[in-house]
Design a protein around this motif. Structure first.
Motif, PDB file in Angstrom:
ATOM      1  N   PRO A  74       0.822  -1.140  -0.017  1.00 46.03           N
ATOM      2  CA  PRO A  74      -0.113   0.089  -0.069  1.00 46.03           C
ATOM      3  C   PRO A  74       0.961   1.202   0.075  1.00 46.03           C
ATOM      4  O   PRO A  74       0.440   2.450  -0.369  1.00 46.03           O
ATOM      5  CB  PRO A  74      -0.820  -0.198   1.122  1.00 46.03           C
ATOM      6  N   ASP A  75       2.014   1.148   0.507  1.00 50.94           N
ATOM      7  CA  ASP A  75       2.859   2.476   0.450  1.00 50.94           C
ATOM      8  C   ASP A  75       3.850   2.435  -0.569  1.00 50.94           C
ATOM      9  O   ASP A  75       4.542   3.320  -0.734  1.00 50.94           O
ATOM     10  CB  ASP A  75       3.921   2.396   1.604  1.00 50.94           C
ATOM     11  N   GLU A  76       3.298   1.725  -2.018  1.00 52.75           N
ATOM     12  CA  GLU A  76       4.065   1.867  -3.263  1.00 52.75           C
ATOM     13  C   GLU A  76       3.045   2.632  -4.227  1.00 52.75           C
ATOM     14  O   GLU A  76       2.843   2.010  -5.436  1.00 52.75           O
ATOM     15  CB  GLU A  76       4.255   0.595  -3.795  1.00 52.75           C
ATOM     16  N   VAL A  77       2.209   3.723  -3.789  1.00 55.00           N
ATOM     17  CA  VAL A  77       1.126   4.341  -4.606  1.00 55.00           C
ATOM     18  C   VAL A  77       1.517   4.503  -6.021  1.00 55.00           C
ATOM     19  O   VAL A  77       0.863   3.982  -6.906  1.00 55.00           O
ATOM     20  CB  VAL A  77       0.644   5.431  -3.798  1.00 55.00           C
ATOM     21  N   ASP A  78       2.623   5.418  -6.332  1.00 53.62           N
ATOM     22  CA  ASP A  78       3.151   5.759  -7.685  1.00 53.62           C
ATOM     23  C   ASP A  78       3.575   4.642  -8.443  1.00 53.62           C
ATOM     24  O   ASP A  78       3.142   4.372  -9.576  1.00 53.62           O
ATOM     25  CB  ASP A  78       4.162   6.662  -7.688  1.00 53.62           C
ATOM     26  N   ASN A 106       2.424   1.392  -7.832  1.00 48.29           N
ATOM     27  CA  ASN A 106       1.602   0.594  -8.078  1.00 48.29           C
ATOM     28  C   ASN A 106       0.583   1.008  -9.306  1.00 48.29           C
ATOM     29  O   ASN A 106      -0.074   0.613 -10.058  1.00 48.29           O
ATOM     30  CB  ASN A 106       0.317   0.456  -6.942  1.00 48.29           C
ATOM     31  N   ALA A 107       0.143   2.467  -9.388  1.00 50.80           N
ATOM     32  CA  ALA A 107      -0.356   3.077 -10.405  1.00 50.80           C
ATOM     33  C   ALA A 107       0.327   2.686 -11.807  1.00 50.80           C
ATOM     34  O   ALA A 107      -0.275   2.805 -12.694  1.00 50.80           O
ATOM     35  CB  ALA A 107      -0.579   4.607 -10.286  1.00 50.80           C
TER      36      ALA A 107
END
Length: 195
Positions: A146-150, A152-153
């Protein structure tokens, strides 16, 4: 002396036996010597990945096996098929049987991004295989963070999935790592990949 008995003879003599898709071999032949410890128990950078394996009714699967495979924190694999060349020192493999609550846990390090088949980077993730009763073949999924937002996007695998279902692949943060429950069927079923 050879005795010849056909299946129909056997059924008439003994009655049908229940079908079994996963037998004793699962519990006898699959344990891994290091079990859930991908890294040493004392590794200060280690995290726990833990969760529960649940069936379609939301009940725990107490006799499953979770297997993980991942890159190291720099995104490298200790494997000759790594396109950048194998890097030694991080096995990246763990295996944990589920307990009576369906619980499983693997102690590891958070992986780094890895190159995808087309050269585009994939977000940090852990590949997961699930073995359990009722499955003729393992099912395969991924754990994203969850702390890899960019990351992951931009991940090509996540981008190829329906927006409403991507969340089934994203773990939740916990004080000592991440939680990832695996739902084999039903509402909020985890996405599984054909491999």
């Amino acid at each position: 002396m050879t005795i010849s008995v056909t299946a129909s003879d056997w059924d008439q003599q003994t009655g049908l036996t229940p079908a079994q898709t996963v037998g004793p071999y699962l519990g006898i032949g699959l344990p891994w010597p290091d079990g859930p410890f991908v890294v040493d128990e004392t590794d200060p950078a280690a995290i726990w990945l833990r969760g529960r394996l649940l069936d379609g009714a939301g009940d725990p699967v107490p006799d499953g096996l979770i297997e993980t495979w991942q890159a190291d924190p720099q995104g490298r694999f200790d494997h000759p098929d790594d396109p950048r060349g194998a890097v030694a020192g991080f096995r990246g493999f763990g295996r944990c049987p589920t307990d009576e609550t369906g619980g499983w846990a693997v102690r590891t390090r958070k992986p780094g991004p890895v190159p995808g088949p087309d050269g585009r980077p994939q977000a940090p993730h852990v590949a997961v295989s699930v073995f359990a009763r009722g499955l003729l073949h393992r099912v395969v999924t991924r754990i994203y963070f969850p702390d890899e937002v960019d990351a992951n996007a931009a991940d090509p695998v996540l981008a190829g999935l329906p927006q409403a279902r991507r969340g089934t692949l994203i773990a939740t943060a916990e004080p000592d790592g991440y939680r990832f429950d695996i739902r084999l069927q039903g509402e909020h079923e985890t996405i599984f990949f054909a491999v």
